[in-house]
Each structure stands twice: as structure tokens, then as C-alpha cells.
Design a protein around this motif. Structure first.
Motif, short mmCIF file in Angstrom:
data_model
loop_
_atom_site.label_atom_id
_atom_site.label_comp_id
_atom_site.label_asym_id
_atom_site.label_seq_id
_atom_site.Cartn_x
_atom_site.Cartn_y
_atom_site.Cartn_z
N SER B 45 0.87 -1.17 0.00
CA SER B 45 0.00 0.00 0.00
C SER B 45 0.91 1.22 0.00
O SER B 45 1.42 1.62 1.03
CB SER B 45 -0.90 -0.03 1.24
N LEU B 46 1.12 1.77 -1.19
CA LEU B 46 2.08 2.87 -1.33
C LEU B 46 1.44 3.95 -2.20
O LEU B 46 0.54 3.68 -2.99
CB LEU B 46 3.35 2.36 -2.02
N SER B 47 1.95 5.16 -2.03
CA SER B 47 1.35 6.25 -2.80
C SER B 47 1.81 6.19 -4.24
O SER B 47 2.88 5.67 -4.55
CB SER B 47 1.72 7.59 -2.16
N ALA B 48 0.97 6.72 -5.12
CA ALA B 48 1.35 6.84 -6.52
C ALA B 48 2.35 7.98 -6.63
O ALA B 48 2.31 8.93 -5.85
CB ALA B 48 0.12 7.13 -7.37
N LEU B 49 3.25 7.85 -7.58
CA LEU B 49 4.30 8.84 -7.75
C LEU B 49 3.70 10.23 -7.99
O LEU B 49 2.91 10.41 -8.91
CB LEU B 49 5.18 8.43 -8.94
N GLY B 50 4.07 11.16 -7.15
CA GLY B 50 3.67 12.55 -7.33
C GLY B 50 2.21 12.84 -7.03
O GLY B 50 1.68 13.87 -7.45
N SER B 51 1.53 11.94 -6.32
CA SER B 51 0.16 12.26 -5.95
C SER B 51 -0.14 11.63 -4.59
O SER B 51 0.65 10.85 -4.07
CB SER B 51 -0.84 11.77 -6.99
N SER B 52 -1.28 11.98 -4.05
CA SER B 52 -1.61 11.44 -2.73
C SER B 52 -2.42 10.15 -2.85
O SER B 52 -2.77 9.55 -1.84
CB SER B 52 -2.37 12.49 -1.93
N ASP B 101 13.75 6.50 -4.43
CA ASP B 101 14.04 7.65 -5.27
C ASP B 101 13.34 8.89 -4.72
O ASP B 101 12.50 8.80 -3.84
CB ASP B 101 13.55 7.34 -6.70
N GLU B 102 13.72 10.04 -5.29
CA GLU B 102 13.06 11.29 -4.94
C GLU B 102 11.90 11.50 -5.91
O GLU B 102 12.10 11.41 -7.13
CB GLU B 102 14.05 12.46 -5.11
N ASP B 103 10.74 11.85 -5.37
CA ASP B 103 9.58 12.09 -6.24
C ASP B 103 9.86 13.14 -7.31
O ASP B 103 9.55 12.93 -8.48
CB ASP B 103 8.39 12.54 -5.39
N LEU B 118 1.55 2.56 -16.77
CA LEU B 118 0.11 2.73 -16.51
C LEU B 118 -0.08 3.43 -15.17
O LEU B 118 -0.98 4.22 -14.99
CB LEU B 118 -0.57 1.36 -16.47
N ALA B 119 0.79 3.07 -14.24
CA ALA B 119 0.80 3.74 -12.94
C ALA B 119 2.19 3.60 -12.37
O ALA B 119 2.90 2.65 -12.68
CB ALA B 119 -0.22 3.10 -12.00
N SER B 120 2.59 4.57 -11.57
CA SER B 120 3.92 4.50 -10.95
C SER B 120 3.77 4.42 -9.45
O SER B 120 3.15 5.27 -8.83
CB SER B 120 4.74 5.74 -11.32
N ILE B 121 4.34 3.37 -8.89
CA ILE B 121 4.30 3.18 -7.45
C ILE B 121 5.55 3.82 -6.86
O ILE B 121 6.65 3.53 -7.30
CB ILE B 121 4.26 1.67 -7.11
N ALA B 122 5.37 4.69 -5.89
CA ALA B 122 6.52 5.35 -5.28
C ALA B 122 6.98 4.55 -4.07
O ALA B 122 6.37 4.60 -3.01
CB ALA B 122 6.15 6.77 -4.88
#
Lengths: 155, 179
Positions: B45-52, B101-103, B118-122
């Protein structure tokens, strides 16, 4: 001058800090287990180092994880299993005893037994060989006598 | 006769040893099979890159897809990127796992080079990476429609790797689903 000297000396100690991070354990027994486990777990990236010696980022992560799990009270077996579940049997420098590794574990015993067997057989063989050369058969003794007699008469 | 045989023992031993050594030459010791093969992709359960927005396993499963572990600090990832973009254009589902990595840097990278995911997991702390058994970027996981990990490729995915290794498994999984 003193200030410059102490600054230089201080800077000289930096590499010592950079090599490997230190963890404060709540119990010295945990620290011992940390040492033992980090020497037994293999760095997946560098392959010929354990995670205690390796400075690869993955080893740093695994050391941190090891520390956290030890502090949370995980047993050695649980920690090993946790690592094996993620990185495979490969991460263990001391593989578990299973069908695949049975030869690995038995090989030293087998080789030792084979070595002893070969040594015993060789020694027994040598003894037999010397036994047979000591005693000449009757026929051989006659032959020898004939040769010696011939040599004598030729003189 | 046994004595004769004994003379040949060193030769026989040498041949046995040579067979093992020659075999060893063609093995790649760096090639580690993933411990997760045919096992479920780990829960996360992780945030998407660059979003909440929060991504979890359910959000990224359901079809045969590649999970590409990458980072802006990884030089080979830059070499790999154009080919991933090409694969995405061909309709291959690729999810990105931005590993430790850094967002801001990662978003700038996707802005500059294009976004094939399709989606980036941060995965800031590498927790998902740890559960996957990632030991360096880039790595690419082939996951089937049921969320089982089917293959792990360590290193750059390029034309050769795709057509020789990944595509056959990918096609097989795709067709298996269709049947």
C-alpha cells in the motif's frame, strides 16, 4: 594550530564512520545474534560477501531490517526464513539441509570416507605385494640356484 | 589389468573435473532465480508517484503486466527507458516501481523522457522492493492475470531480452487467459 590539528584529526576519522553504520541494541545478546546472522547472510548483489562486510545499498537495507527484526523479538529461524522467502536459498551461506543440498552437506563425509578407504586399500595392497616378494616358490628357488651356479662356473 | 586401470585413474578424474568446469563456464553465477516465481505478487500500500493517491495490489492486478523497478540514480534505467516506451506503445501493460528515489527527480525524468507506465508506485523506502527480492535496479517482473509472479529479469530490458525471453512467456500468459 591546535584547532587546525584537531580538525584534521577529526576529518581523518570520517572514513571510519562511513564504512558501516552502527546500531544501538537494547540487549547485548541481540548484538551477538546480529553479528552472527549478518555474517551468515549473503549479499544478493555482491554475491561473494556477507551482509556484514558488504557496503552495497542492499546490504545496508538488509542490516537495518535485521536490526529491526531482532529488536522486535524475531527468532533466528524466522529471520532466516524471511530473507529466504524474498531472496531465495541463495542468501544463506549455511544452506538448510534438504534434498537439493544433501550432497553439499554429505560431500565432506563422503570424500573423507573415500580417502580413508583408498589409503587402507593401498596400504593393504602394498603389504600383500611385499609378502609375495619375500618368499620365492620352490620352482623359483631352483631357477635362482641354477642362475647362481651358472654365474659361479663362468668365473 | 586392474593395475592398468589404475594408471588411467588420473585421466578419468581429470575428465570428470573438466566436464564440471566446462559446464561452469557456460553458467552465469549472477543469474539468480527469483524466490517469488509462481508465488503471488506481494501485498503493498504505497502512494502513486507525485500524488496522494494510494495504490495497492488490487489496483495494479487483473491483467498480464510487467513491473519495472527503476530509479533516477540508476544509469542503466535511462538506457532501458526508450525500449519500455516502445513496448508500452505496442500495448504491453507496464507498471513502474520507483525504487528508493526522490519524487521530484522521478517526475522530472518521466516529464523529459516520456511515461510508459500505466501507474507509478513510489517505493521511497524500498519496502515493496524488499518484499519482491529486488537487489538492484533495473529489474522487471512479469506478473500474470492472477497476480502471480512468473518471471524476473535482472538488468536492462531491450529488444533482445524482450523477444528471446520475456515475450514468449508474455504471449503464453496472454493466450492462456484467452482460452
Amino acid at each position: 594550530m591546535v584547532r587546525i590539528c584537531s580538525l584534521v584529526l577529526l576529518l581523518l576519522t570520517l572514513p571510519a564512520l562511513a564504512v558501516i553504520e552502527t546500531y544501538e541494541f537494547s540487549d547485548s545478546a541481540l548484538e551477538k545474534r546480529y553479528r552472527a546472522l549478518s555474517e551468515e547472510l549473503r549479499c544478493p548483489k555482491c554475491q561473494n560477501q556477507n551482509i556484514a562486510d558488504s557496503n552495497a545499498p542492499i546490504s545496508q537495507d538488509l542490516r537495518r531490517l535485521l536490526y529491526e527484526q531482532l529488536e522486535q523479538g524475531a527468532s533466528d529461524d524466522e529471520i532466516r526464513q524471511y530473507m529466504v522467502d524474498r531472496y531465495g536459498e541463495f542468501v544463506r551461506y549455511r544452506p538448510s539441509f534438504s534434498g537439493v543440498t544433501i550432497f553439499l552437506w554429505m560431500a565432506p563425509m563422503l570424500l573423507l570416507t573415500a580417502g580413508v578407504a583408498i589409503a587402507v586399500m593401498t596400504l593393504l595392497g602394498r603389504k600383500q605385494a611385499t609378502d609375495t616378494t619375500e618368499a620365492l616358490s620352490e620352482e623359483e628357488q631352483l631357477k635362482l640356484k641354477a642362475i647362481l651356479d651358472k654365474a659361479e662356473s663362468n668365473q | 589389468m586392474p593395475a592398468r586401470l589404475k594408471l588411467f585413474m588420473p585421466l578419468i578424474l581429470f575428465i570428470i573435473l573438466a566436464v564440471f568446469l566446462v559446464r561452469g563456464l557456460s553458467l552465469d553465477p549472477k543469474e539468480l532465480p527469483s524466490a517469488l516465481i509462481d508465488k503471488p505478487f506481494p501485498e503493498f500500500s504505497l502512494s502513486a508517484l507525485g500524488s496522494s493517491e494510494v495504490l495497492d495490489k488490487a489496483a495494479v492486478s487483473g491483467e498480464v503486466a510487467l513491473f519495472n523497478v527503476w530509479a533516477t540514480w540508476c544509469i542503466s534505467c535511462r538506457a532501458e527507458h526508450p525500449y519500455l516506451t516502445e513496448l508500452a506503445k505496442r500495448g504491453v501493460a507496464i507498471y513502474g516501481i520507483n525504487y528508493k528515489d526522490e519524487d521530484a527527480a522521478a517526475l522530472a525524468w518521466l516529464d523529459e523522457l516520456g511515461d510508459p507506465y500505466l501507474a507509478s508506485i513510489a517505493d521511497h523506502d524500498g519496502t515493496l522492493g524488499l518484499d519482491l527480492g529486488v537487489y538492484g535496479a533495473p529489474e522487471t517482473y512479469l506478473v500474470d492475470a492472477n497476480g502471480l509472479v512468473r518471471y524476473r529479469h535482472v538488468g536492462v530490458v531491450n529488444e533482445r531480452v524482450w523477444s528471446n525471453v520475456l515475450q514468449p512467456i508474455y504471449e503464453q500468459l496472454k493466450n492462456g487467459k484467452a482460452n
